[in-house]
Enzyme design. Structure first.
Site, PDB file in Angstrom:
ATOM      1  N   TYR A   1     -15.648 -10.437   1.258  1.00  0.00           N
ATOM      2  CA  TYR A   1     -16.093  -9.154   1.039  1.00  0.00           C
ATOM      3  C   TYR A   1     -17.557  -9.255   0.337  1.00  0.00           C
ATOM      4  O   TYR A   1     -18.282  -8.552   0.426  1.00  0.00           O
ATOM      5  CB  TYR A   1     -15.351  -8.342   0.327  1.00  0.00           C
ATOM      6  CG  TYR A   1     -14.157  -7.747   0.885  1.00  0.00           C
ATOM      7  CD1 TYR A   1     -14.237  -6.506   1.654  1.00  0.00           C
ATOM      8  CD2 TYR A   1     -13.028  -8.314   1.050  1.00  0.00           C
ATOM      9  CE1 TYR A   1     -13.317  -6.260   2.691  1.00  0.00           C
ATOM     10  CE2 TYR A   1     -11.887  -7.675   1.571  1.00  0.00           C
ATOM     11  CZ  TYR A   1     -11.895  -6.650   2.434  1.00  0.00           C
ATOM     12  OH  TYR A   1     -10.915  -6.189   3.445  1.00  0.00           O
TER      13      TYR A   1
ATOM     14  N   ARG B   1       0.805  -1.269  -0.066  1.00  0.00           N
ATOM     15  CA  ARG B   1      -0.087  -0.083  -0.142  1.00  0.00           C
ATOM     16  C   ARG B   1       0.709   1.376  -0.130  1.00  0.00           C
ATOM     17  O   ARG B   1       0.512   2.257   0.733  1.00  0.00           O
ATOM     18  CB  ARG B   1      -0.936  -0.220   1.070  1.00  0.00           C
ATOM     19  CG  ARG B   1      -1.851  -1.168   1.381  1.00  0.00           C
ATOM     20  CD  ARG B   1      -2.957  -1.219   0.263  1.00  0.00           C
ATOM     21  NE  ARG B   1      -4.073  -0.303   0.653  1.00  0.00           N
ATOM     22  CZ  ARG B   1      -5.180  -0.665   1.320  1.00  0.00           C
ATOM     23  NH1 ARG B   1      -5.088  -1.866   2.018  1.00  0.00           N
ATOM     24  NH2 ARG B   1      -6.142   0.137   1.422  1.00  0.00           N
TER      25      ARG B   1
ATOM     26  N   ASP C   1      -7.370  -2.156  -7.150  1.00  0.00           N
ATOM     27  CA  ASP C   1      -7.976  -2.675  -5.749  1.00  0.00           C
ATOM     28  C   ASP C   1      -8.255  -4.041  -5.956  1.00  0.00           C
ATOM     29  O   ASP C   1      -8.878  -4.493  -7.041  1.00  0.00           O
ATOM     30  CB  ASP C   1      -9.132  -1.905  -5.091  1.00  0.00           C
ATOM     31  CG  ASP C   1      -8.962  -2.143  -3.510  1.00  0.00           C
ATOM     32  OD1 ASP C   1      -8.444  -1.607  -2.851  1.00  0.00           O
ATOM     33  OD2 ASP C   1      -9.926  -3.220  -3.182  1.00  0.00           O
TER      34      ASP C   1
ATOM     35  N   ARG D   1      -3.179   7.399   1.055  1.00  0.00           N
ATOM     36  CA  ARG D   1      -3.511   8.453   1.816  1.00  0.00           C
ATOM     37  C   ARG D   1      -2.333   9.021   2.559  1.00  0.00           C
ATOM     38  O   ARG D   1      -2.225  10.247   3.205  1.00  0.00           O
ATOM     39  CB  ARG D   1      -4.739   8.228   2.825  1.00  0.00           C
ATOM     40  CG  ARG D   1      -6.065   8.027   1.988  1.00  0.00           C
ATOM     41  CD  ARG D   1      -7.053   7.419   2.661  1.00  0.00           C
ATOM     42  NE  ARG D   1      -6.688   6.136   3.023  1.00  0.00           N
ATOM     43  CZ  ARG D   1      -7.439   5.368   3.627  1.00  0.00           C
ATOM     44  NH1 ARG D   1      -8.760   5.791   3.939  1.00  0.00           N
ATOM     45  NH2 ARG D   1      -7.164   4.227   4.094  1.00  0.00           N
TER      46      ARG D   1
ATOM     47  N   ARG E   1      -6.617  12.108  -5.918  1.00  0.00           N
ATOM     48  CA  ARG E   1      -7.723  11.569  -5.355  1.00  0.00           C
ATOM     49  C   ARG E   1      -8.852  12.543  -5.155  1.00  0.00           C
ATOM     50  O   ARG E   1      -9.963  12.095  -5.492  1.00  0.00           O
ATOM     51  CB  ARG E   1      -7.496  10.754  -3.864  1.00  0.00           C
ATOM     52  CG  ARG E   1      -8.617  10.337  -3.061  1.00  0.00           C
ATOM     53  CD  ARG E   1      -9.051   9.063  -3.498  1.00  0.00           C
ATOM     54  NE  ARG E   1      -9.877   8.369  -2.491  1.00  0.00           N
ATOM     55  CZ  ARG E   1     -11.241   8.736  -2.405  1.00  0.00           C
ATOM     56  NH1 ARG E   1     -11.793   9.675  -3.113  1.00  0.00           N
ATOM     57  NH2 ARG E   1     -11.858   8.066  -1.451  1.00  0.00           N
TER      58      ARG E   1
END
Ligand code: CP3
Length: 360
Positions: A167, A41, A91, A45, A54
């Protein structure tokens, strides 16, 4: 569509067209000191330049499907830190999204999906729907391969079918994977159909990335850690093995790295049975275990605690040195034991890279 070219390799398996990608050397049996480094990652952010792009892109998934912007955020950490590898910006949930489930990322809460918990629900998903969205991801890979420095490797990835199924069934992340596990016990055949569909889709997703120029592929199994051993065989090992087999047949010479987070006592079984070239070890994996695995010629990646990277300072330097000392002379790629967290001070990453490469 780009045809895949067979790699021209020397006796050590080093691709002679790109002999200068340090990240690739441990996979060719070469020893590298200091070890190559990238971080799980690494685009995200914690970087102000990511937050800017973003905001421009709109939603998180919009960013994943805009090749120019996705390539840009993937390049950012390479520019800032000189990592040995970039990871494609996309992703693991692009797969259920492209299959037709509809995925949303809620600000501050994470992903939300309309849950699928039965064979009837499964009719909402279809492999035929994935083409356009997967093509956008492949386009990001093509751009990246063109824009990255020649000596920087490019890693493509997917989620493992089991983790993505968690998920899909839960509709969100889940610490105990209740919805997926109970579906698997209640209706193994129906759940098996979901796993099969996700396996087929993951193969196409990865193949597209390989054709577009990825140098290596990683399979993230973030929820691999709590299945009994027979269920682990069926839902983790079996589908991962099939992905590895098919990708290897289609794209020979492309290293495949597994990340069975939390596998613990079945980590060795995972390595042996899936046939992966490398394994990413989680934060809880003892260094002695990593050393043993690497001595068996499987490339090991890992496993600095992302929270120690938040802390920084001399405690960080000490742990970096300890990891490198234990893994010295072995096929090893420096990485975190899980993804970088948003509160990580970017200057701590600078410190980490400097510490790893001092004396080089
Ligand atoms: O540098 C990179 O690694 C970029 C590519 C990448 C992302 N996600 C971008 C992302 C990769 C390789 C992933 C993998 C991923 N995604 C995993 C496996 C690794 C792991 O962390 O266990 C999982 C489980 C996901 C699913 C996912 N995506 C979750 C649970 C979340 C929300 C929580 C979070 O960390 O934000 C995401 C969102 C996500 N994926 C972000 C990024 C940069 C943050 C989204 C934002 O900008 O709002």
């Amino acid at each position: 569509m780009i045809a895949s070219k067979p790699a021209i390799c020397d006796r050590n398996g080093v691709n002679q067209e790109t002999p200068d990608r340090r990240f690739m050397l441990p996979f060719a049996g070469r020893r590298v000191n200091p070890p190559p480094i990238w971080l799980m990652r690494q685009a995200g952010r914690y970087l102000p330049e990511y937050r800017k792009v973003r905001a421009e892109a709109g939603s998180f998934l919009d960013l994943c499907y805009k090749p120019r912007l996705a390539a840009e955020v993937s390049l950012q950490p390479v520019r800032r830190y000189g990592f040995d590898a970039a990871i494609l910006f996309s992703d693991i949930l692009v797969v259920p999204d492209a299959l037709g489930q509809g995925v949303r990322f809620v600000e501050g809460e994470g992903p939300r999906l309309d849950p699928i918990r039965s064979s009837e629900d499964l009719t909402r998903l279809a492999l035929a729907k994935t083409h356009d969205k997967f093509a956008l991801v492949s386009e990001t890979v093509e751009r990246l391969r063109r824009d990255l420095p020649r000596d920087t490797a490019l890693i493509g990835f997917c989620g493992a079918p089991w983790t993505v199924a968690v998920y899909v069934a839960e509709g969100r992340g889940s610490g105990d994977q209740r919805a997926a596990r109970s579906w698997a016990y209640r209706d193994p055949e129906g759940f098996g159909k979901l796993i099969e569909l996700l396996t087929d889709a993951s193969i196409e997703y990865l193949s597209g990335q390989a054709r577009a120029g990825a140098d290596a592929l990683q399979i993230f199994d973030s929820w691999a850690g709590s299945l009994p051993d027979d269920e682990f065989e069926r839902w983790v090992i079996g589908p991962t093995r099939r992905i590895v087999d098919v990708i290897r047949k289609r794209h020979s010479g492309l290293p495949i790295i597994g990340f069975p987070r939390g596998a613990g006592a079945v980590l060795h079984r995972y390595i042996e049975a899936t046939g992966v070239d490398g394994v990413s070890c989680d934060t809880a994996c003892p260094l002695a275990v990593m050393q043993r695995i690497a001595r068996g010629e499987t490339v090991v990646q890992g496993n600095l605690d992302p929270m120690l990277l938040v802390r920084g300072g001399e405690a960080l330097d000490r742990r970096v040195d300890d990891i490198c000392e234990v893994m010295h002379g072995l096929p090893f790629v420096f990485n975190l034991g899980h993804g970088i967290v948003p509160e990580t001070p970017p200057e701590n990453v600078t410190r980490l890279v400097k510490c790893l490469r001092r004396g080089a």
